[in-house]
Write a protein that holds these residues in place. Structure first.
Motif, PDB file in Angstrom:
ATOM      1  N   VAL A  98       2.388   8.015   1.646  1.00 14.08           N
ATOM      2  CA  VAL A  98       2.728   7.071   2.714  1.00 14.08           C
ATOM      3  C   VAL A  98       1.744   5.900   2.729  1.00 14.08           C
ATOM      4  N   ASP A  99       2.269   4.716   2.953  1.00 14.95           N
ATOM      5  CA  ASP A  99       1.482   3.506   3.199  1.00 14.95           C
ATOM      6  C   ASP A  99       0.711   3.022   1.980  1.00 14.95           C
ATOM      7  N   ASP A 100      -0.474   2.436   2.242  1.00 15.25           N
ATOM      8  CA  ASP A 100      -1.232   1.724   1.216  1.00 15.25           C
ATOM      9  C   ASP A 100      -2.705   2.120   1.215  1.00 15.25           C
ATOM     10  N   LEU A 101      -2.969   3.360   1.558  1.00 10.13           N
ATOM     11  CA  LEU A 101      -4.342   3.832   1.672  1.00 10.13           C
ATOM     12  C   LEU A 101      -4.877   4.333   0.332  1.00 10.13           C
ATOM     13  N   VAL A 122       7.113   3.567   2.859  1.00  5.58           N
ATOM     14  CA  VAL A 122       6.547   2.291   3.279  1.00  5.58           C
ATOM     15  C   VAL A 122       6.008   1.585   2.030  1.00  5.58           C
ATOM     16  N   ALA A 123       6.863   1.526   1.026  1.00  8.67           N
ATOM     17  CA  ALA A 123       6.519   0.901  -0.250  1.00  8.67           C
ATOM     18  C   ALA A 123       6.697  -0.612  -0.165  1.00  8.67           C
ATOM     19  N   GLY A 124       6.183  -1.274  -1.160  1.00 15.12           N
ATOM     20  CA  GLY A 124       6.367  -2.717  -1.267  1.00 15.12           C
ATOM     21  C   GLY A 124       5.122  -3.492  -0.921  1.00 15.12           C
ATOM     22  N   THR A 125       4.982  -4.624  -1.571  1.00 10.59           N
ATOM     23  CA  THR A 125       3.830  -5.485  -1.306  1.00 10.59           C
ATOM     24  C   THR A 125       4.138  -6.368  -0.102  1.00 10.59           C
ATOM     25  N   ARG A 126       3.085  -6.791   0.537  1.00  7.62           N
ATOM     26  CA  ARG A 126       3.254  -7.610   1.724  1.00  7.62           C
ATOM     27  C   ARG A 126       2.644  -8.991   1.557  1.00  7.62           C
ATOM     28  N   SER A 127       1.439  -9.033   1.041  1.00  8.37           N
ATOM     29  CA  SER A 127       0.751 -10.328   0.969  1.00  8.37           C
ATOM     30  C   SER A 127       0.644 -10.866  -0.459  1.00  8.37           C
ATOM     31  N   PHE A 128       0.744  -9.992  -1.442  1.00  7.70           N
ATOM     32  CA  PHE A 128       0.533 -10.355  -2.846  1.00  7.70           C
ATOM     33  C   PHE A 128      -0.877 -10.875  -3.092  1.00  7.70           C
ATOM     34  N   ASP A 129      -1.788 -10.571  -2.175  1.00 11.15           N
ATOM     35  CA  ASP A 129      -3.179 -11.003  -2.278  1.00 11.15           C
ATOM     36  C   ASP A 129      -3.984  -9.872  -2.932  1.00 11.15           C
ATOM     37  N   THR A 141       0.510   2.220  -6.495  1.00 11.53           N
ATOM     38  CA  THR A 141       1.377   3.316  -6.055  1.00 11.53           C
ATOM     39  C   THR A 141       2.837   2.998  -6.347  1.00 11.53           C
ATOM     40  N   ASP A 142       3.272   1.800  -6.028  1.00 11.36           N
ATOM     41  CA  ASP A 142       4.654   1.402  -6.324  1.00 11.36           C
ATOM     42  C   ASP A 142       4.954   1.517  -7.812  1.00 11.36           C
ATOM     43  N   LEU A 144       3.702   3.508  -9.960  1.00 16.53           N
ATOM     44  CA  LEU A 144       3.755   4.907 -10.394  1.00 16.53           C
ATOM     45  C   LEU A 144       4.931   5.666  -9.797  1.00 16.53           C
ATOM     46  N   SER A 145       5.519   5.131  -8.750  1.00 16.81           N
ATOM     47  CA  SER A 145       6.531   5.863  -7.976  1.00 16.81           C
ATOM     48  C   SER A 145       7.895   5.892  -8.653  1.00 16.81           C
ATOM     49  N   ASP A 146       8.554   7.025  -8.492  1.00 21.85           N
ATOM     50  CA  ASP A 146       9.916   7.197  -8.970  1.00 21.85           C
ATOM     51  C   ASP A 146      10.910   6.783  -7.893  1.00 21.85           C
ATOM     52  N   TYR A 147      10.508   6.906  -6.639  1.00 15.61           N
ATOM     53  CA  TYR A 147      11.364   6.559  -5.499  1.00 15.61           C
ATOM     54  C   TYR A 147      10.559   5.686  -4.553  1.00 15.61           C
ATOM     55  N   LEU A 148      11.133   4.560  -4.153  1.00 17.37           N
ATOM     56  CA  LEU A 148      10.469   3.627  -3.240  1.00 17.37           C
ATOM     57  C   LEU A 148      11.291   3.505  -1.964  1.00 17.37           C
ATOM     58  N   PHE A 149      10.659   3.771  -0.845  1.00 12.42           N
ATOM     59  CA  PHE A 149      11.301   3.640   0.472  1.00 12.42           C
ATOM     60  C   PHE A 149      10.542   2.602   1.263  1.00 12.42           C
ATOM     61  N   THR A 150      11.212   1.490   1.603  1.00 10.55           N
ATOM     62  CA  THR A 150      10.534   0.415   2.332  1.00 10.55           C
ATOM     63  C   THR A 150      10.462   0.718   3.812  1.00 10.55           C
TER      64      THR A 150
END
Length: 150
Positions: A98-101, A122-129, A141-142, A144-150
């Protein structure tokens, strides 16, 4: 299906709770599914007050990895080693993060190295920074992931 669900911080439990309830309902309906909840921190974490799990109608974690280092590299290394041991003792078919930790990224790496599918909630980039550590965690994480849930 054996699912291992990772929580790296208190807010993750709010996002995981509906999944835990859905898995419990599916199992009660005769589906072949189990979930093991792993918290990368300590069972003495003050932010995990006892009412949290009751209020969310979900079980307490099955295991606490007890990795509480504040230094990024020490935390990352501790989670990598502890979660690898956890998966050796309790194999899974899917690891949900979960998330971006830091725990999200670390557990994703372990799962992929062990040939286990990864689902990122809660996949996906937000700032691209790329100067933001959490953005780096999310992109790895994205990837490496097989399944992405935004």
């Amino acid at each position: 299906m054996k699912v291992t669900i990772i929580a790296g911080a208190r807010p993750n439990f709010m996002k995981i709770a509906p999944l835990m309830r859905a898995i419990r309902a599916a199992k009660a309906a005769g589906k072949n599914i189990t979930a093991r909840l792993v918290y990368t921190g300590s069972d003495e974490d003050k932010s995990l007050e006892p009412s949290l799990f009751t209020d969310l109608d979900m079980p307490h974690p099955d295991v606490y990895l007890h990795v509480d280092d504040t230094d990024f590299f020490q935390r990352m290394a501790g989670i990598l080693v502890a979660f690898a041991r956890e998966l050796e003792q309790h194999p899974a078919q899917i690891v949900l993060v979960v998330d971006d930790l830091t725990p999200t990224m670390a557990c994703s790496i372990v799962a992929k190295k062990k040939g286990i599918k990864v689902a990122h909630l809660v996949a996906g980039t937000r700032s691209f920074d790329m100067d933001m550590p959490k953005e780096v965690n999310s992109m790895i994480t994205d990837g490496l992931s097989d399944y992405l849930f935004t």
